[in-house]
Design an enzyme around this catalytic site. Structure first.
Site, short mmCIF file in Angstrom:
data_model
loop_
_atom_site.label_atom_id
_atom_site.label_comp_id
_atom_site.label_asym_id
_atom_site.label_seq_id
_atom_site.Cartn_x
_atom_site.Cartn_y
_atom_site.Cartn_z
N THR A 86 0.86 -1.19 0.00
CA THR A 86 0.00 0.00 0.00
C THR A 86 0.89 1.24 0.00
OG1 THR A 86 -0.16 -0.08 2.43
CG2 THR A 86 -1.94 -1.11 1.17
N THR A 122 -1.31 -2.49 5.74
CA THR A 122 -1.68 -1.28 6.47
C THR A 122 -2.55 -0.42 5.57
OG1 THR A 122 0.37 -1.35 7.74
CG2 THR A 122 -0.80 0.76 7.65
N LEU A 153 5.30 -5.50 13.06
CA LEU A 153 6.60 -6.15 12.89
C LEU A 153 7.69 -5.11 12.65
CD1 LEU A 153 5.51 -9.01 10.45
CD2 LEU A 153 5.52 -9.04 12.96
N ARG A 154 8.75 -5.21 13.44
CA ARG A 154 9.91 -4.35 13.22
C ARG A 154 10.86 -5.04 12.24
NH1 ARG A 154 12.41 -4.35 18.84
NH2 ARG A 154 11.60 -6.48 18.64
N PRO A 255 18.53 9.27 19.42
CA PRO A 255 18.59 10.32 18.41
C PRO A 255 19.36 9.86 17.19
CG PRO A 255 20.16 10.76 20.16
CD PRO A 255 19.35 9.58 20.61
N CYS A 263 7.36 2.04 6.74
CA CYS A 263 6.16 2.25 7.55
C CYS A 263 5.97 3.70 7.99
CB CYS A 263 6.19 1.34 8.77
SG CYS A 263 6.06 -0.41 8.37
N ARG A 331 13.95 2.13 1.56
CA ARG A 331 12.85 3.07 1.36
C ARG A 331 12.90 4.20 2.39
NH1 ARG A 331 8.11 -1.35 0.99
NH2 ARG A 331 9.59 -2.37 2.41
#
EC number: 1.1.1.22
Length: 474
Positions: A86, A122, A153-154, A255, A263, A331
């Site tokens: 998506t 998502t 999910l990471r 940081p 995501c 990405r």
């Protein structure tokens, strides 16, 4: 249970493999014949630690199979997951649901008997309603329940996250569908992890809200890092100090150069568009997106400042390209903005990433990719650490010092201690590491503050303050 997974991307392949691991019979479907052929040979289209071995063992056991034949897979399945992409639309940032709806039409025509169709992708609030309308239109006699089951999910820890979930969110008001989803996840949730049953639209919004909150948390600590540099404080200690408060927690307070990946950038934009469509302003999320974009651009300026204001004619060695360790995902990676700005500033860029080079080639031009970090830094005027891979956190600094042309080390992940790097003769720049100032007796003195006896302190009432009665000391 018999499960079909439509889509063999990150979410689909991890979910399908893990469902097979806990005993279900899973068929993963994809239109891309090359992907399916590769999976038959054990070649995965993504990098995720531990996934390749799990795919192999479950395929050999007969619990996991791959096909391009959606009709065959769906017609025998009790539960069908939609796990296609998506991506954000270029025009407005809203989630592109064309792949979801195309898969839905094919699923509707292939279904036989009662089927639970689950959205794992998502998707914006209300997508489940649209999926149900499409199914009713394409197959009026279908007996179906449409469920939202967002993934959490990471990348880099997805297998562990699936097998040991904090929670499983199931969005449906159908008791039959809820019972089937509970049985599907029973091996994972029987002892500890709760299933949160909610309405379908609520479940869809939970996913976007979670990602927007985490993105905001990252952006907040990055802004505090800027303040630390200005006032002479250490953002690592600030983050630790607030993270020990269990109302805040220490996760996502590291940081860095800004968030990226598949995501957070996409989901924050989609949430904003959903809010705007309903006449709602999400000012915090708007600011999070804007600040994160600006931060990515600012990282190149940080490198230029470390080189006296310009990188024209210099060679920059960039170590780490992916948006985070243990993934090959490029990405929205901060390294893309950094390298583009450095090249526009006249620099020659060399780069190394342990697994992301193949993906990086699709995004970057005129970059020399090196397979070894020491080859990458040889002859460089400045080293920039962009991704804190374990292999890049343990570099031989003495060896590197003998390879570089100029000893400048810019650590945009705070993976190294400044005193350790400087011990080997480097000039070091980190994130949020302001130079502490001290009084003659060793007490810390805040930078740029004068007449401390007149500093205002809040008395607990918003907008009201009173003079501090005594000088501020450590």
């Amino acid at each position: 249970m018999r499960v079909a997974i439509i889509g063999t991307g990150y979410v689909g392949l991890v979910s399908g493999t893990c469902f097979a691991e806990i005993g279900h019979s899973v068929t993963c479907v994809d239109k891309d014949e090359g992907k399916i052929a590769g999976l038959h040979k054990g070649k995965l289209p993504i990098y995720e630690p531990g996934l390749d071995e799990m795919v192999r063992t479950n395929a050999e056991a007969g619990r996991l199979s791959f096909t391009t034949d959606l009709t065959a897979a769906v017609s025998t399945a009790e539960v069908v997951f939609i796990a296609v992409g998506t991506p954000a639309r270029a025009a407005d940032g809203q989630a592109d649901l064309s792949y979801v709806f195309a898969a839905t039409r094919e699923i509707a025509r292939a279904m036989q008997g009662y089927t639970v169709v689950v959205t794992k992708s998502t998707v914006p609030v209300g997508t489940g309603d649209a999926i149900e309308r499409i199914i009713r239109r394409e197959n009026p006699t279908a007996t179906v329940s449409v469920v939202s089951n967002p993934e959490f999910l990471r990348e880099g820890a997805a297998v562990d996250d699936f097998m040991k979930p904090d929670r499983v969110v199931v969005g449906s008001n159908s008791q039959q569908a809820r019972a089937m989803m509970a049985e599907l996840y029973r091996p994972l949730t029987g002892n500890a992890s709760p299933i949160l049953f909610a309405g379908r639209r609520t479940a869809e919004l939970i996913k976007y809200t979670a990602n927007a909150f985490l993105a905001t948390k990252i952006t907040f600590i990055n802004e505090i890092a800027n303040l630390c540099e200005a006032v002479g404080a250490d953002v690592r200690e600030v983050a630790n100090g607030i993270g020990l408060d269990n109302r805040i927690g220490g996760k996502f307070l590291q940081p860095g150069p800004g968030y990226g990946g598949s995501c957070f950038p996409k989901d924050t934009l989609a949430l904003l568009r959903t809010a705007q469509d309903h006449g709602i302003t999400l000012r915090l999320v708007e600011d999070t997106v804007a600040v994160n974009d600006a931060r990515k651009r600012a990282m190149a300026r940080k490198v230029m400042e470390a080189m006296g204001g310009s990188v024209e004619g210099l060679t920059v060695a960039v170590l780490g390209l992916t948006f985070k360790p243990d993934t090959d995902d490029m990405r929205e990676s901060p390294s893309l903005s950094l390298i583009d700005a450095l090249q526009r500033g006249g620099a020659t860029v060399r780069a190394h990433d342990p697994v992301g080079t193949e993906q990086a080639r699709r995004y970057l031009d005129d970059v020399e990719f090196l397979g070894d970090p020491y080859d990458c830094v040889e002859g460089a005027d400045v080293i920039v650490l962009m991704t804190e891979w374990d292999s890049l956190r343990r570099l031989d600094l003495r060896r590197i010092r003998g390879l570089v042309r100029q000893p400048v080390f810019v650590d945009l992940r705070n993976a190294y201690r400044s005193d350790v790097v400087e011990r080997f003769g480097f000039r070091f720049t980190g994130i949020g590491l302001g130079a502490e100032q001290t009084t003659p007796n060793g007490h810390e003195l805040p930078a740029r503050l004068e007449e401390p006896s007149m500093l205002p302190v809040f008395n607990g009432l918003a907008g009201q303050s009173e003079p501090h009665p005594s000088p501020i000391v450590a």
